[in-house]
Design a protein around this motif. Structure first.
Motif, PDB file in Angstrom:
ATOM      1  N   LEU A  99     -24.332   0.612  11.132  1.00  0.00           N
ATOM      2  CA  LEU A  99     -23.408   1.380  10.303  1.00  0.00           C
ATOM      3  C   LEU A  99     -22.563   0.454   9.441  1.00  0.00           C
ATOM      4  N   THR A 100     -22.330   0.894   8.200  1.00  0.00           N
ATOM      5  CA  THR A 100     -21.403   0.217   7.300  1.00  0.00           C
ATOM      6  C   THR A 100     -20.210   1.143   7.110  1.00  0.00           C
ATOM      7  N   PHE A 101     -19.009   0.631   7.374  1.00  0.00           N
ATOM      8  CA  PHE A 101     -17.801   1.442   7.352  1.00  0.00           C
ATOM      9  C   PHE A 101     -16.996   1.218   6.081  1.00  0.00           C
ATOM     10  N   GLY A 102     -16.236   2.247   5.717  1.00  0.00           N
ATOM     11  CA  GLY A 102     -15.248   2.118   4.662  1.00  0.00           C
ATOM     12  C   GLY A 102     -13.954   1.542   5.203  1.00  0.00           C
ATOM     13  N   GLU A 103     -12.946   1.469   4.311  1.00  0.00           N
ATOM     14  CA  GLU A 103     -11.684   0.824   4.673  1.00  0.00           C
ATOM     15  C   GLU A 103     -10.779   1.706   5.516  1.00  0.00           C
ATOM     16  N   GLY A 104     -11.028   3.003   5.499  1.00  0.00           N
ATOM     17  CA  GLY A 104     -10.196   3.923   6.263  1.00  0.00           C
ATOM     18  C   GLY A 104      -9.114   4.571   5.424  1.00  0.00           C
ATOM     19  N   THR A 105      -8.771   5.808   5.792  1.00  0.00           N
ATOM     20  CA  THR A 105      -7.665   6.546   5.174  1.00  0.00           C
ATOM     21  C   THR A 105      -6.749   7.042   6.284  1.00  0.00           C
ATOM     22  N   GLN A 106      -5.466   6.713   6.169  1.00  0.00           N
ATOM     23  CA  GLN A 106      -4.475   7.190   7.130  1.00  0.00           C
ATOM     24  C   GLN A 106      -4.044   8.593   6.728  1.00  0.00           C
ATOM     25  N   LEU A 107      -4.389   9.580   7.555  1.00  0.00           N
ATOM     26  CA  LEU A 107      -3.976  10.964   7.311  1.00  0.00           C
ATOM     27  C   LEU A 107      -2.736  11.256   8.141  1.00  0.00           C
ATOM     28  N   THR A 108      -1.716  11.806   7.467  1.00  0.00           N
ATOM     29  CA  THR A 108      -0.513  12.257   8.160  1.00  0.00           C
ATOM     30  C   THR A 108      -0.346  13.742   7.884  1.00  0.00           C
ATOM     31  N   VAL A 109      -0.291  14.530   8.945  1.00  0.00           N
ATOM     32  CA  VAL A 109      -0.086  15.972   8.814  1.00  0.00           C
ATOM     33  C   VAL A 109       1.331  16.271   9.283  1.00  0.00           C
ATOM     34  N   ASN A 110       2.130  16.756   8.370  1.00  0.00           N
ATOM     35  CA  ASN A 110       3.545  17.009   8.653  1.00  0.00           C
ATOM     36  C   ASN A 110       3.766  18.434   9.142  1.00  0.00           C
ATOM     37  N   PRO A 111       4.539  18.572  10.229  1.00  0.00           N
ATOM     38  CA  PRO A 111       4.794  19.919  10.769  1.00  0.00           C
ATOM     39  C   PRO A 111       5.609  20.762   9.786  1.00  0.00           C
TER      40      PRO A 111
END
Lengths: 111, 111
Positions: A99-111
């Motif tokens: 597998l070749t991975f991307g850099e990633g995305t930090q998801l923040t879900v606010n209440p």
């Protein structure tokens, strides 16, 4: 040579709304795509995948879309929940190879 | 469930030390992988192995070596640790490449 790119390092959404995470790739030989989710201090866990013969795969609140002509992959989370806050990695492979991975995305879900 | 166990969660080592990171999986998987995760760079493949005593270089093998004497164990070796090897190290195993299972990671700090 970054063959899998996630151009958004971070994304913030409100609880209940849709989260859309994007991923672009350059290698037209990729034939299988995956999304992994990672919480801090834990290893990534598999979320959902799609084969290149499909353009959509759905699993509960998670849907992955594949646009081969644009070499673009997206993950939709509906509705988003605070527990979805994590780093999301897209990954791709050729014929079951590594597998070749991307850099990633930090998801923040606010209440 | 497949378990991938990394021997240490946190390690602090001195520059120039030889460092061993151990990884054990319990599901008889042929394939094992070592990645490092750095902010903005995603998961980068260091080395992988498709069978006992076999090893293949990944994208960033410099400064590392590996050992796979038994099917369930894959060791990453930093021959002479340097500060730029401070990172989160993740081990994974798979029966087929599509289904990686990751360990919880080892946070290595080289001082």
């Amino acid at each position: 040579d970054q063959q899998v790119k996630q151009n958004s390092p971070s994304l913030s959404v409100q609880e209940g709304r849709i989260s859309i995470l994007n991923c672009d790739y350059t290698n037209s030989m990729f034939d299988y795509f995956l999304w992994y989710k990672k919480y801090p201090a834990e290893g990534p866990t598999f979320l959902i995948s799609i084969s290149s013969i499909k353009d959509k795969n759905e699993d509960g609140r998670f849907t992955v879309f594949l646009n081969k002509s644009a070499k673009h992959l997206s993950l939709h989370i509906v509705p988003s929940q605070p527990g979805d806050s994590a780093v999301y990695f897209c990954a791709a492979s050729v014929g079951g190879s590594r597998l070749t991975f991307g850099e990633g995305t930090q998801l923040t879900v606010n209440p | 469930d497949v378990k991938v166990t990394q021997s240490s969660r946190y390690l602090v080592k001195r520059t120039g030390e030889k460092v061993f990171l151990e990884c054990v999986q319990d599901m008889d998987h042929e394939n094992m992988f070592w990645y490092r995760q750095d902010p903005g760079l995603g998961l980068r493949l260091i080395y992988f192995s498709y069978d006992v005593k076999m090893k293949e270089k990944g994208d960033i093998p410099e400064g590392y070596s590996v050992s796979r004497e038994k099917k369930e164990r894959f060791s990453l070796i930093l021959e002479s640790a340097s500060t730029n090897q401070t990172s989160m190290y993740l081990c994974a195993s798979s029966y087929r490449t599509y289904g990686y299972t990751f360990g919880s990671g080892t946070r290595l700090t080289v001082v």
